[in-house]
Design a protein around this motif. Structure first.
Motif, PDB file in Angstrom:
ATOM      1  N   MET A   1       0.585  -0.938   0.016  1.00  0.00           N
ATOM      2  CA  MET A   1       0.020   0.084   0.012  1.00  0.00           C
ATOM      3  C   MET A   1       1.005   1.546   0.294  1.00  0.00           C
ATOM      4  SD  MET A   1      -1.763   0.021   4.019  1.00  0.00           S
ATOM      5  CE  MET A   1      -0.904  -1.355   4.604  1.00  0.00           C
ATOM      6  N   PRO A  27      -6.740   0.128   3.147  1.00  0.00           N
ATOM      7  CA  PRO A  27      -6.536  -0.961   3.532  1.00  0.00           C
ATOM      8  C   PRO A  27      -7.933  -1.643   3.605  1.00  0.00           C
ATOM      9  CG  PRO A  27      -5.050  -0.190   4.813  1.00  0.00           C
ATOM     10  CD  PRO A  27      -5.594   0.774   3.563  1.00  0.00           C
ATOM     11  N   GLU A  54      -3.950  -6.519   6.465  1.00  0.00           N
ATOM     12  CA  GLU A  54      -3.662  -6.371   5.154  1.00  0.00           C
ATOM     13  C   GLU A  54      -3.517  -7.624   5.668  1.00  0.00           C
ATOM     14  OE1 GLU A  54      -1.627  -4.645   2.451  1.00  0.00           O
ATOM     15  OE2 GLU A  54      -0.109  -4.700   3.288  1.00  0.00           O
TER      16      GLU A  54
END
Ligand SMILES: [Zn+2]
Length: 240
Positions: A1, A27, A54
């Motif tokens: 990310m 996320p 995640e």
């Protein structure tokens, strides 16, 4: 990310760096597309946020143990608290970046110097407003708040997909009325409707913080700029 990309860009050339969650993609409500899985499969090193923030990568970490998986949340013991937004913690970030740099055979000291300078700058501009209370949009900033010694009074929501309950809203309005809050921070990825609902016409300054650092480019200096800009935005809003 993106925020992890900012850290990785310190030692990875732009053409070798693929960002799974592009700027502005949170996320908290993400799932992988087939093209993302292709990118993952092509990667040698995956620099990720860990299973809490995640979860969409956890299964792949187990499935492809031969790749180098660098999980920033595995440096949690260096942070003051457990909060999955570990890129907000400077010690956790420095440790994770060093492992990435070492894996690539690169020097991590340039990054360390830039981050230390950004921390010094942050502490300088935030010093006069340390006691000033604020609300953040979601609970993403706790590492930063603790490490910089700031006065976060509350958050509009724990995670962005959750709306606060009536009691939370009432408490926040009481804190606003009591003058305990100098500034409320929005986030660019989310509608400010919730902030408007809670704050109404109570007199308080409005600012914007971005825990993803979408305003920072993927460059050697990206993460340091993420920190200094966050400090500037906070200081601007918190200064009477
Ligand atoms: Zn978050």
């Amino acid at each position: 990310m993106h925020p992890l990309g900012l850290i990785a860009a310190s030692v990875v050339e732009r053409e070798n760096l693929h960002i799974l969650l592009q700027k502005g993609v949170s996320p908290h409500d993400f799932s992988l597309r087939p093209s993302d899985i292709d990118h993952l499969q092509e990667a040698d090193i995956i620099f990720w946020g860990g299973p809490h923030i995640e979860p969409y990568l956890s299964g792949f970490a187990r499935r492809w143990p031969d790749k180098v998986w660098i999980d920033i949340s595995s440096f949690s013991e260096l942070a003051k608290i457990k909060d999955p937004h570990y890129w907000m913690s400077v010690p956790a970030t420095l440790a994770a970046q060093k492992v990435l740099a070492d894996t690539l055979g690169k020097d991590s000291s340039d990054f360390q110097r830039r981050v230390e300078a950004a921390v010094e700058y942050s502490d300088r501009v935030l010093e006069p407003v340390r006691e000033r209370g604020f609300f953040v949009f979601h609970r993403a900033y706790d590492h930063w708040v603790l490490e910089r010694g700031l006065n976060q009074v509350g958050a509009f929501t724990l995670t962005p997909e959750q709306k606060p309950g009536m009691r939370t809203v009432q408490l926040m309005r009481e804190q606003l009325r009591a003058g305990k809050v100098a500034c409320v921070f929005r986030e660019p990825e989310y509608s400010p409707a919730l902030v408007v609902t809670v704050v109404g016409d109570l007199p308080v300054k409005h600012g914007e913080l971005d825990p993803q650092g979408a305003y920072a480019d993927l460059s050697r200096d990206g993460y340091a700029y993420f920190l200094t800009e966050m400090a500037d935005r906070a200081a601007n809003c918190l200064t009477p």
